[in-house]
Write an enzyme that holds these catalytic residues in place. Structure first.
Site, PDB file in Angstrom:
ATOM      1  N   ARG A  88       0.855  -1.189   0.000  1.00 39.72           N
ATOM      2  CA  ARG A  88       0.000   0.000   0.000  1.00 39.72           C
ATOM      3  C   ARG A  88       0.892   1.240   0.000  1.00 39.72           C
ATOM      4  O   ARG A  88       1.682   1.434   0.919  1.00 39.72           O
ATOM      5  CB  ARG A  88      -0.899  -0.020   1.240  1.00 39.72           C
ATOM      6  CG  ARG A  88      -1.748   1.226   1.417  1.00 39.72           C
ATOM      7  CD  ARG A  88      -2.683   1.097   2.631  1.00 39.72           C
ATOM      8  NE  ARG A  88      -3.480   2.299   2.778  1.00 39.72           N
ATOM      9  CZ  ARG A  88      -3.238   3.267   3.671  1.00 39.72           C
ATOM     10  NH1 ARG A  88      -2.232   3.167   4.517  1.00 39.72           N
ATOM     11  NH2 ARG A  88      -4.000   4.330   3.719  1.00 39.72           N
ATOM     12  N   HIS A 103      -2.558  10.969   0.358  1.00 41.70           N
ATOM     13  CA  HIS A 103      -2.066  10.790   1.723  1.00 41.70           C
ATOM     14  C   HIS A 103      -1.370  12.107   2.112  1.00 41.70           C
ATOM     15  O   HIS A 103      -0.166  12.144   2.321  1.00 41.70           O
ATOM     16  CB  HIS A 103      -1.142   9.579   1.810  1.00 41.70           C
ATOM     17  CG  HIS A 103      -0.888   9.071   3.194  1.00 41.70           C
ATOM     18  ND1 HIS A 103      -0.996   7.736   3.527  1.00 41.70           N
ATOM     19  CD2 HIS A 103      -0.518   9.700   4.337  1.00 41.70           C
ATOM     20  CE1 HIS A 103      -0.684   7.569   4.806  1.00 41.70           C
ATOM     21  NE2 HIS A 103      -0.378   8.757   5.327  1.00 41.70           N
ATOM     22  N   GLU A 152      -6.995   8.759   6.002  1.00 39.40           N
ATOM     23  CA  GLU A 152      -7.241   9.511   7.240  1.00 39.40           C
ATOM     24  C   GLU A 152      -7.669  10.958   6.974  1.00 39.40           C
ATOM     25  O   GLU A 152      -6.947  11.902   7.334  1.00 39.40           O
ATOM     26  CB  GLU A 152      -6.011   9.482   8.155  1.00 39.40           C
ATOM     27  CG  GLU A 152      -5.593   8.081   8.573  1.00 39.40           C
ATOM     28  CD  GLU A 152      -4.593   8.058   9.727  1.00 39.40           C
ATOM     29  OE1 GLU A 152      -4.178   9.138  10.188  1.00 39.40           O
ATOM     30  OE2 GLU A 152      -4.227   6.952  10.167  1.00 39.40           O
ATOM     31  N   ASN A 172      -7.667   2.385   9.822  1.00 36.38           N
ATOM     32  CA  ASN A 172      -6.365   2.555  10.471  1.00 36.38           C
ATOM     33  C   ASN A 172      -6.604   2.592  11.968  1.00 36.38           C
ATOM     34  O   ASN A 172      -7.454   3.348  12.446  1.00 36.38           O
ATOM     35  CB  ASN A 172      -5.683   3.863  10.047  1.00 36.38           C
ATOM     36  CG  ASN A 172      -5.203   3.831   8.607  1.00 36.38           C
ATOM     37  OD1 ASN A 172      -5.374   2.834   7.913  1.00 36.38           O
ATOM     38  ND2 ASN A 172      -4.602   4.918   8.170  1.00 36.38           N
ATOM     39  N   TYR A 221      -4.693   2.694  15.825  1.00 33.63           N
ATOM     40  CA  TYR A 221      -3.477   2.829  16.641  1.00 33.63           C
ATOM     41  C   TYR A 221      -3.739   2.771  18.142  1.00 33.63           C
ATOM     42  O   TYR A 221      -2.928   2.242  18.885  1.00 33.63           O
ATOM     43  CB  TYR A 221      -2.729   4.122  16.285  1.00 33.63           C
ATOM     44  CG  TYR A 221      -2.072   4.016  14.935  1.00 33.63           C
ATOM     45  CD1 TYR A 221      -0.856   3.363  14.775  1.00 33.63           C
ATOM     46  CD2 TYR A 221      -2.710   4.489  13.791  1.00 33.63           C
ATOM     47  CE1 TYR A 221      -0.270   3.212  13.526  1.00 33.63           C
ATOM     48  CE2 TYR A 221      -2.133   4.341  12.531  1.00 33.63           C
ATOM     49  CZ  TYR A 221      -0.906   3.701  12.411  1.00 33.63           C
ATOM     50  OH  TYR A 221      -0.337   3.541  11.180  1.00 33.63           O
ATOM     51  N   GLU A 225      -3.829   0.263   8.137  1.00 32.03           N
ATOM     52  CA  GLU A 225      -2.621   0.622   8.902  1.00 32.03           C
ATOM     53  C   GLU A 225      -2.770   0.173  10.334  1.00 32.03           C
ATOM     54  O   GLU A 225      -3.807   0.384  10.969  1.00 32.03           O
ATOM     55  CB  GLU A 225      -2.386   2.143   8.950  1.00 32.03           C
ATOM     56  CG  GLU A 225      -1.797   2.731   7.718  1.00 32.03           C
ATOM     57  CD  GLU A 225      -1.540   4.228   7.869  1.00 32.03           C
ATOM     58  OE1 GLU A 225      -1.279   4.699   8.996  1.00 32.03           O
ATOM     59  OE2 GLU A 225      -1.627   4.917   6.844  1.00 32.03           O
ATOM     60  N   TRP A 251       5.894  13.087   9.713  1.00 27.93           N
ATOM     61  CA  TRP A 251       5.178  14.361   9.689  1.00 27.93           C
ATOM     62  C   TRP A 251       5.778  15.377  10.659  1.00 27.93           C
ATOM     63  O   TRP A 251       6.986  15.608  10.601  1.00 27.93           O
ATOM     64  CB  TRP A 251       3.678  14.096   9.917  1.00 27.93           C
ATOM     65  CG  TRP A 251       3.126  13.086   8.954  1.00 27.93           C
ATOM     66  CD1 TRP A 251       2.663  11.832   9.241  1.00 27.93           C
ATOM     67  CD2 TRP A 251       3.008  13.203   7.510  1.00 27.93           C
ATOM     68  NE1 TRP A 251       2.259  11.185   8.096  1.00 27.93           N
ATOM     69  CE2 TRP A 251       2.451  12.001   7.024  1.00 27.93           C
ATOM     70  CE3 TRP A 251       3.311  14.217   6.584  1.00 27.93           C
ATOM     71  CZ2 TRP A 251       2.205  11.780   5.670  1.00 27.93           C
ATOM     72  CZ3 TRP A 251       3.052  13.989   5.230  1.00 27.93           C
ATOM     73  CH2 TRP A 251       2.506  12.786   4.797  1.00 27.93           C
TER      74      TRP A 251
HETATM   75  S1  NCW Z   1       0.497  10.675  12.492  1.00 25.29           S
HETATM   76  C1  NCW Z   1      -0.585   9.553  12.084  1.00 25.29           C
HETATM   77  N1  NCW Z   1      -0.214   8.412  11.459  1.00 25.29           N
HETATM   78  C2  NCW Z   1       1.113   7.956  11.352  1.00 25.29           C
HETATM   79  C3  NCW Z   1       1.616   8.391  10.000  1.00 25.29           C
HETATM   80  O1  NCW Z   1       2.924   8.010   9.779  1.00 25.29           O
HETATM   81  C4  NCW Z   1       0.751   7.879   8.850  1.00 25.29           C
HETATM   82  O2  NCW Z   1       1.047   8.560   7.683  1.00 25.29           O
HETATM   83  C5  NCW Z   1      -0.705   8.078   9.204  1.00 25.29           C
HETATM   84  O3  NCW Z   1      -1.528   7.430   8.256  1.00 25.29           O
HETATM   85  C6  NCW Z   1       0.913   6.516  11.461  1.00 25.29           C
HETATM   86  O4  NCW Z   1      -0.408   6.368  10.904  1.00 25.29           O
HETATM   87  C7  NCW Z   1      -0.980   7.621  10.625  1.00 25.29           C
HETATM   88  N2  NCW Z   1      -1.800   9.755  12.410  1.00 25.29           N
HETATM   89  C8  NCW Z   1      -2.156  10.918  13.085  1.00 25.29           C
HETATM   90  C9  NCW Z   1      -2.935  10.565  14.242  1.00 25.29           C
HETATM   91  C10 NCW Z   1      -3.169  11.792  14.992  1.00 25.29           C
HETATM   92  C11 NCW Z   1      -3.932  11.489  16.192  1.00 25.29           C
HETATM   93  C12 NCW Z   1      -4.239  12.704  16.937  1.00 25.29           C
HETATM   94  C13 NCW Z   1      -5.059  12.326  18.110  1.00 25.29           C
HETATM   95  C14 NCW Z   1      -5.305  13.466  18.992  1.00 25.29           C
HETATM   96  C15 NCW Z   1      -5.983  13.088  20.239  1.00 25.29           C
END
Ligand code: NCW
Length: 471
Positions: free
Chosen positions: A96, A140, A185, A312, A314, A378, A433
């Site tokens: 991906r 993305h 996202e 996705n 986490y 993810e 990022w």
């Molecule tokens: S930063 C983020 N991620 C990481 C990034 O490397 C990837 O490109 C993204 O698709 C890993 O997976 C995603 N996500 C941002 C999440 C922010 C969460 C903020 C929560 C606030 C309470």
């Protein structure tokens, strides 16, 4: 403090090899890894690529930790053959990756940049030669800067430009790429990009973020309709989802959890899968916007049926009612919540490790929304990896994180969720990022001085999983 929710403890006992000895995934289950263009490619000035909002943002002092930029990143633009060999070693069936819109349309509109298209064409061909299916994400986060200058995602026109771009590139790659994801996202694009401002383009305008969310959805829907007409095979979108729990059972905390669930999960799930915005979200956001940017027919476009939904995952969010009107967790100004840590083990991102949350997320989406087949597009973890003197990265923490999450996904499968595949974030350590190169998510370690790649212990373990199709 009483916790309204008591997730299963993340312990070595609950994830031991003995417990998992009979975990087998269905035949044909997709195992993959994921990356994103700006995070890995580098070569930002080559072959006619135009600037994206992330080039601008990363080159603005103070925006990214260490002043890091994606100028070089993993140099994947030049090293993709080596990276494909690594994928072949991992035994994955799918890769991906995202396309950099500014490589394909440097102005975000108008004719294709042939050299940019050629790069992706070569990448696709090389993957197929090694028996790896390309899984393309159209967006993305690297919006062409000229489109941001014209208003960015808060402007309706950006949705139309996105659909045009989707059609143009699908015409070139659709003969070889079966799986197309429109957005990755969109919550991050809208709310981190236009409300909190911690991501590009770094604007801090709550109402603009709500408009951005709508136009991201609209761009998705317009693209899906247009690609369907072109005979596209598999179309979907990827959203980042979280269980949101109140820290206590009090009415105020439960309402805080409801608000965050609306603003982070249902804000996308409901338009996509039910064709409407949640009533409670509209009421919560009434002080911020009257949604006059939503036109007749938009929600029908946005809810055009999909072939798959990418999830996705986490971590989980636990919240309490707060009074703060501003701050890192009050993106649009209507949330009034505080995010609470429970003292669980965390990854290097400070995200609590909660595999049970993946199980709950999959079950919830499946039962409440009757979606098309699901993919975990993810999941993965950043840890403070160390390349040892003998050239090994002993990342037992990542292995155990993944094992617990694979098991959670499998449990959802056995309870009826039509989960078709799982992509680990990420193939390579990369540009994280706003946190730059300080966070490493890869199954493969990257030495940013030499660009040397080293398969981590977790990567070696993952290759056993993909080959056994089970734990
Ligand atoms: S930063 C983020 N991620 C990481 C990034 O490397 C990837 O490109 C993204 O698709 C890993 O997976 C995603 N996500 C941002 C999440 C922010 C969460 C903020 C929560 C606030 C309470």
């Amino acid at each position: 403090m009483t916790s309204a929710h008591q997730p299963a403890a993340f312990t070595s006992t609950s994830t031991s090899r003995r417990d998992l000895s009979r975990v087998r995934f269905p035949d044909g289950f997709v195992w993959g890894t994921a990356t994103a263009s700006y995070q890995v490619e580098g070569a930002v000035h080559e072959d006619g690529r135009g600037p994206s909002i992330w080039d601008t943002f990363a080159h603005t002092p103070g925006k990214v930790v260490g002043g890091d930029t994606g100028d070089i990143a993993d140099d994947h633009y030049h090293r993709y053959p080596e990276d494909i060999s690594l994928m072949a070693d991992l035994g994955i069936s799918h890769y991906r990756f995202s396309l950099a819109w500014p490589r394909i349309q440097p102005e975000g509109r108008g004719p294709l940049n042939a050299a940019g298209v050629d790069f992706y064409s070569r990448l696709v061909d090389s993957l197929l030669e090694r028996g790896i299916q390309p899984w393309v994400t159209l967006y993305h986060w690297d919006l062409p800067q000229p489109l941001e200058d014209a208003g960015g995602w808060p402007a309706r026109e950006t949705a139309e430009r996105f659909a045009e771009y989707a059609v143009l590139i699908h015409e070139r790659l659709g003969d070889r790429v079966a799986d197309w994801t429109t957005l990755n996202e969109p919550w991050c694009s809208a709310f981190l990009g236009y409300a909190s401002g911690v991501h590009a383009p770094g604007r801090t305008e709550g109402p603009a973020a709500v408009r951005a969310a709508h136009h991201l959805l609209l761009g998705h829907g317009l693209a899906v309709r247009a690609l369907r007409e072109q005979g596209a095979r598999e179309l979907g979108i990827t959203v980042n989802l979280y269980p949101v729990d109140p820290v206590t059972d009090s009415a105020d905390d439960r309402d805080a959890a409801r608000r965050i669930d609306a603003l982070m999960n249902r804000v996308f799930l409901d338009p996509l899968l039910r064709g409407s915005y949640p009533e409670d979200l509209l009421a919560d956001l009434a002080p911020v916007t009257d949604f006059d940017h939503v036109r007749d027919g938009d929600l029908a476009t946005i809810s055009t049926p999909l072939d798959f939904l990418g999830v996705n995952y986490y971590s989980r969010h636990v919240v309490r009612a707060g009074t703060a009107k501003e701050g890192p967790s009050n993106w649009v100004g209507s949330e009034h919540v505080e995010f609470v840590k429970r003292g669980f083990p965390e990854t290097a991102m400070g995200w609590e490790i909660d595999p049970e949350g993946l199980y709950e997320t999959l079950i919830r989406v499946w039962r409440e929304y009757a979606p098309p087949p699901l993919y975990v597009t993810e999941n993965g973890a950043a840890f403070d990896d160390r390349l040892d003197g003998d050239g090994r990265v002993r990342d037992e923490d990542r292995r155990s994180y993944l094992e617990a999450h694979f098991a959670a996904a499998h449990r959802a499968l056995t309870e009826g969720v039509d989960l078709r595949g799982y992509f680990v974030w990420s193939l390579l350590d990369n540009f994280e990022w706003a946190l730059g190169y300080s966070k490493r998510f890869g199954l493969v370690h990257v030495d940013y001085e030499t660009q040397a790649r080293t398969l981590k212990d977790s990567g070696r373990w993952f290759s056993e999983i993909t080959r056994a199709n089970g734990l």
